[in-house]
Design an enzyme around this catalytic site. Structure first.
Site, mmCIF file in Angstrom:
data_model
loop_
_atom_site.group_PDB
_atom_site.id
_atom_site.type_symbol
_atom_site.label_atom_id
_atom_site.label_comp_id
_atom_site.label_asym_id
_atom_site.label_seq_id
_atom_site.Cartn_x
_atom_site.Cartn_y
_atom_site.Cartn_z
ATOM 1 N N LYS A 22 1.029 -1.297 0.488
ATOM 2 C CA LYS A 22 -0.205 0.014 0.274
ATOM 3 C C LYS A 22 0.717 0.778 -0.210
ATOM 4 O O LYS A 22 0.208 2.080 -1.039
ATOM 5 C CB LYS A 22 -0.749 0.302 1.206
ATOM 6 C CG LYS A 22 -2.179 0.873 1.374
ATOM 7 C CD LYS A 22 -3.272 0.396 1.943
ATOM 8 C CE LYS A 22 -2.480 0.148 3.527
ATOM 9 N NZ LYS A 22 -3.000 2.077 4.291
ATOM 10 N N GLY A 94 -5.041 8.044 5.433
ATOM 11 C CA GLY A 94 -4.165 8.873 5.814
ATOM 12 C C GLY A 94 -3.041 9.287 5.233
ATOM 13 O O GLY A 94 -3.259 10.188 4.683
ATOM 14 N N ASP A 322 2.240 -0.922 12.555
ATOM 15 C CA ASP A 322 1.527 -1.186 11.820
ATOM 16 C C ASP A 322 0.984 -2.665 11.894
ATOM 17 O O ASP A 322 -0.536 -3.418 12.217
ATOM 18 C CB ASP A 322 1.369 -0.962 9.972
ATOM 19 C CG ASP A 322 1.577 0.077 9.638
ATOM 20 O OD1 ASP A 322 0.777 1.069 10.303
ATOM 21 O OD2 ASP A 322 1.372 0.265 8.402
ATOM 22 N N ARG A 353 -5.511 2.684 18.508
ATOM 23 C CA ARG A 353 -5.301 1.472 18.425
ATOM 24 C C ARG A 353 -4.735 0.467 19.784
ATOM 25 O O ARG A 353 -4.659 -0.202 19.911
ATOM 26 C CB ARG A 353 -4.111 0.745 17.377
ATOM 27 C CG ARG A 353 -4.602 1.172 15.960
ATOM 28 C CD ARG A 353 -4.142 0.294 14.727
ATOM 29 N NE ARG A 353 -4.908 -0.121 13.739
ATOM 30 C CZ ARG A 353 -3.909 0.486 12.803
ATOM 31 N NH1 ARG A 353 -2.664 0.946 12.118
ATOM 32 N NH2 ARG A 353 -4.937 0.656 11.568
ATOM 33 N N ARG A 395 -7.014 -2.784 10.283
ATOM 34 C CA ARG A 395 -5.818 -4.046 11.055
ATOM 35 C C ARG A 395 -6.265 -4.584 12.059
ATOM 36 O O ARG A 395 -5.937 -5.193 13.067
ATOM 37 C CB ARG A 395 -4.396 -3.205 11.299
ATOM 38 C CG ARG A 395 -3.802 -2.533 10.180
ATOM 39 C CD ARG A 395 -2.579 -2.958 10.666
ATOM 40 N NE ARG A 395 -1.770 -1.774 9.039
ATOM 41 C CZ ARG A 395 -1.819 -2.325 7.210
ATOM 42 N NH1 ARG A 395 -2.427 -3.161 7.724
ATOM 43 N NH2 ARG A 395 -1.547 -1.671 6.432
HETATM 44 C C1 S3P Z 1 2.661 4.967 6.032
HETATM 45 C C2 S3P Z 1 3.131 5.413 7.437
HETATM 46 C C3 S3P Z 1 2.640 5.224 8.363
HETATM 47 C C4 S3P Z 1 1.917 3.569 8.577
HETATM 48 C C5 S3P Z 1 0.759 4.224 7.667
HETATM 49 C C6 S3P Z 1 1.202 4.023 5.799
HETATM 50 C C7 S3P Z 1 3.011 5.356 4.822
HETATM 51 O O1 S3P Z 1 1.964 6.315 9.037
HETATM 52 O O2 S3P Z 1 1.767 4.062 9.647
HETATM 53 O O3 S3P Z 1 -0.105 2.957 7.445
HETATM 54 O O4 S3P Z 1 3.097 4.709 3.675
HETATM 55 O O5 S3P Z 1 3.833 6.426 4.651
HETATM 56 P P1 S3P Z 1 2.889 7.454 9.915
HETATM 57 O O6 S3P Z 1 3.476 8.453 8.691
HETATM 58 O O7 S3P Z 1 1.686 8.124 10.371
HETATM 59 O O8 S3P Z 1 3.887 7.048 11.012
#
Ligand code: S3P
Length: 440
Positions: A22, A94, A322, A353, A395
Site C-alpha cells: 500500500k 491517511g 502497523d 489502536r 488492522r
Molecule cells: C505510511 C506511514 C505510516 C504507516 C501508514 C502508512 C506511509 O504512518 O502507519 O500505514 O505509507 O507513509 P505515519 O507516517 O503516520 O507513521
C-alpha cells in the site's frame, strides 16, 4: 459486515501472494504523475486506499488508464495539475490526504481534501505546520484537541521556500509530504525525524533522479539545477509486508501449519514484525531474496512454533508500527508477559489502536494493560470465542480474526468492511490456506 471465525483445528498450508504494498502503491501513483512521460505500475493493490489516490489524481487532471496487470500514468510534472472540480474524498486513507497535501502545496489554487468519519479524527497539524512554514496555506477543521487541525483540509498552494524542519514524530507520511513540497521549493529543505521511518519515498525519488541526500535520520532536497520532472518508470509493486504478516501470524499460531507468502517487500524499515516474532521463538524463514526497483523482496515462510515473551520499544516499535495490534494478538498466545512501548502513535491511527487492541484482546478473555504509549499483554490465558468490535479499523479487524483461530468456539468480528482498504482478499486467502471463516 461481520466476519465469523471458528477455532482452527487443522493446520494451515500453502503458497500464496498478497496484494501490492500500500505504501509503495501510493507513492508510485503520485511520483508517476510528477514524472515526464508514461509510467507503468504493475501489481498495484486493489485496496480502497490506493484507489483513493488514483481517483484523487484523476480529479487533478492526471490521465491514469488500466493496462494489462496494471495502470499507466501520464506524468504532468509539478506544474501540470489542474484545480479539482469539487472536494477530493480521501476515504479512510491517511497516506492519501497527507501526501496530497504536500503535492498540492506548490500549486497555485485551492483544493479541499476530506475523508470518512475515522480520517476526520486524525491529526493534520503535523503536515499543516511544515507546509505553512514553506509558504502554503493549510486550513482545517477544529476538533477534539485544542490547537490541532482535522479534515476537511483546504490546501491553498503558493510559492514555496526550503525549510529546515525537525519533526516531533517519526512519520513517513509527514516526511513524504514535506519532500513532495520541497521538490518545488526554492532553496534546500531538510527534514529530521527522531527515528528513521519507512524510506520508500527516499528510495523511489532517488531512483527517479530527484536531488535527495539521506544522512542518518535527516533527508535533504537540493532543488538547484534540476528540471523538476522525475524520470518516467516501470514498477512492479512488491507484496505488502503488512498484509503478509497476518498470514504468517496465522501459520505461527495454528499447530502444524506451514505457509509461504511469495514476493513480499522486506524493506528493513518495515520488517520489525518478523524480528519480533523471531525473538519470540517463531519459525520464519526468508527465502529467494532479491531486489526489484531498489526495494528488497523475498518469499516468507512461517511454520507453527511456541512463543515466549519479549519487550518491544524504540526503533523496533517503529519498524513494526502497523503490525503492533497483530503482535499483541500473537502475544496473547505466548508464554509470559509481552510489553509494547514507544508506540503512542498507535493512538492516532485509523482508530485509537492501543484502546482498540486492548478491547479486542479482552473480548477473547486475554489479559492486558493499556499504557499511554503501548500495552502489556499477559500471554497464555485460555482463549474463548469473542464478539470483537473492530472500530472500523482494518488492522484491528484482521488481528481479531487471526486470534479467533485460537479461541475455543465461534467468534464474530464486527464491522469489517474496512478490511478492503488494505487487504481486499484477506478472507479468500485465509480460506485458500484452509481456514474456515466467512463474511456475513
Ligand atoms: C505510511 C506511514 C505510516 C504507516 C501508514 C502508512 C506511509 O504512518 O502507519 O500505514 O505509507 O507513509 P505515519 O507516517 O503516520 O507513521
Amino acid at each position: 459486515m461481520n466476519l465469523l471465525v471458528s477455532r482452527q483445528t487443522r493446520p494451515l498450508s500453502g503458497r500464496v501472494k498478497v496484494p501490492g504494498d500500500k505504501s509503495i502503491g501510493h507513492r508510485a501513483v503520485i511520483f508517476g504523475a510528477l514524472a515526464s512521460g508514461h509510467s507503468n505500475v504493475f501489481g498495484l493493490s486493489g485496496g480502497e486506499d490506493n484507489l483513493r489516490t488514483v481517483s484523487a489524481l484523476r480529479s487533478l487532471g492526471v490521465h491514469i488508464r488500466p493496462i494489462e496487470s496494471g495502470i499507466q500514468i501520464d506524468g504532468v510534472g509539478i506544474a501540470g495539475f489542474k484545480p479539482a472540480r469539487s472536494e477530493i474524498d480521501c476515504g479512510n486513507s491517511g497516506t492519501t490526504i497527507r501526501l496530497l497535501s504536500g503535492l498540492l502545496a506548490p500549486c497555485g489554487f485551492a483544493t479541499v481534501l476530506d475523508g470518512d468519519q475515522y480520517l476526520r479524527r486524525r491529526p493534520m497539524g503535523r503536515i499543516g505546520k511544515p507546509l505553512e512554514q514553506m509558504g502554503a496555506t493549510i486550513a482545517g477543521a477544529a476538533g477534539k484537541k485544542p490547537g490541532e487541525i482535522y479534515a476537511p483540509l483546504t490546501i491553498t498552494g503558493g510559492n514555496l521556500h526550503g525549510i529546515t524542519y525537525i519533526s516531533e514524530v517519526a512519520s513517513a507520511q509527514v516526511k513524504t509530504a514535506i519532500l513532495l513540497a520541497a521538490l518545488a521549493a526554492d532553496g534546500e529543505t531538510s527534514i529530521t525525524e527522531p527515528l528513521r521511518s519507512r524510506d520508500h519515498s527516499e528510495r523511489m525519488l532517488s531512483a527517479l533522479g530527484a536531488p535527495l541526500q539521506v544522512d542518518g535520520t535527516t533527508v535533504r532536497v537540493r532543488p538547484a539545477s534540476w528540471d523538476r520532472k522525475l524520470a518516467r518508470f516501470e514498477l512492479r509493486v512488491p507484496g505488502d509486508f503488512s498484509s503478509a504478516a497476518f498470514l504468517l501470524a496465522a501459520a505461527t499460531l495454528v499447530e502444524g501449519s506451514d505457509v509461504t507468502v511469495e514476493a513480499v517487500g522486506i524493506n528493513p524499515t518495515r520488517t520489525g514484525f518478523v524480528d519480533v516474532l523471531e525473538k519470540m521463538g517463531a519459525n520464519i524463514s526468508v527465502e529467494n531474496r532479491r531486489d526489484e526497483n531498489g526495494e528488497p523482496i523475498a518469499d516468507l515462510r512461517a511454520r507453527a512454533a511456541p512463543l515466549s515473551s519479549i519487550d518491544i520499544a524504540g526503533e523496533l516499535s517503529l519498524r513494526a508500527i502497523d503490525e503492533l495490534p497483530l503482535i499483541a494478538a500473537v502475544a496473547a498466545c505466548a508464554n509470559g508477559d509481552i510489553r509494547i512501548r514507544d508506540a503512542a502513535e498507535l493512538r492516532v491511527k485509523e482508530s485509537d489502536r492501543v484502546a482498540a487492541t486492548a478491547t479486542m484482546l479482552r473480548s477473547f478473555g486475554a489479559e492486558c494493560e493499556e499504557h499511554d504509549d503501548g500495552l502489556t499483554i499477559h500471554g497464555g490465558t485460555p482463549l474463548v470465542a469473542g464478539v470483537v468490535p473492530s472500530h472500523g479499523d482494518h488492522r484491528i479487524a484482521m488481528a481479531g480474526a487471526i486470534l479467533a483461530l485460537r479461541a475455543e468456539g465461534n467468534s464474530t468480528i464486527e464491522d469489517t468492511a474496512n478490511i478492503a482498504t488494505s487487504f481486499p482478499n484477506f478472507v479468500e486467502l485465509l480460506r485458500t490456506l484452509g481456514a474456515s471463516l466467512q463474511s456475513s
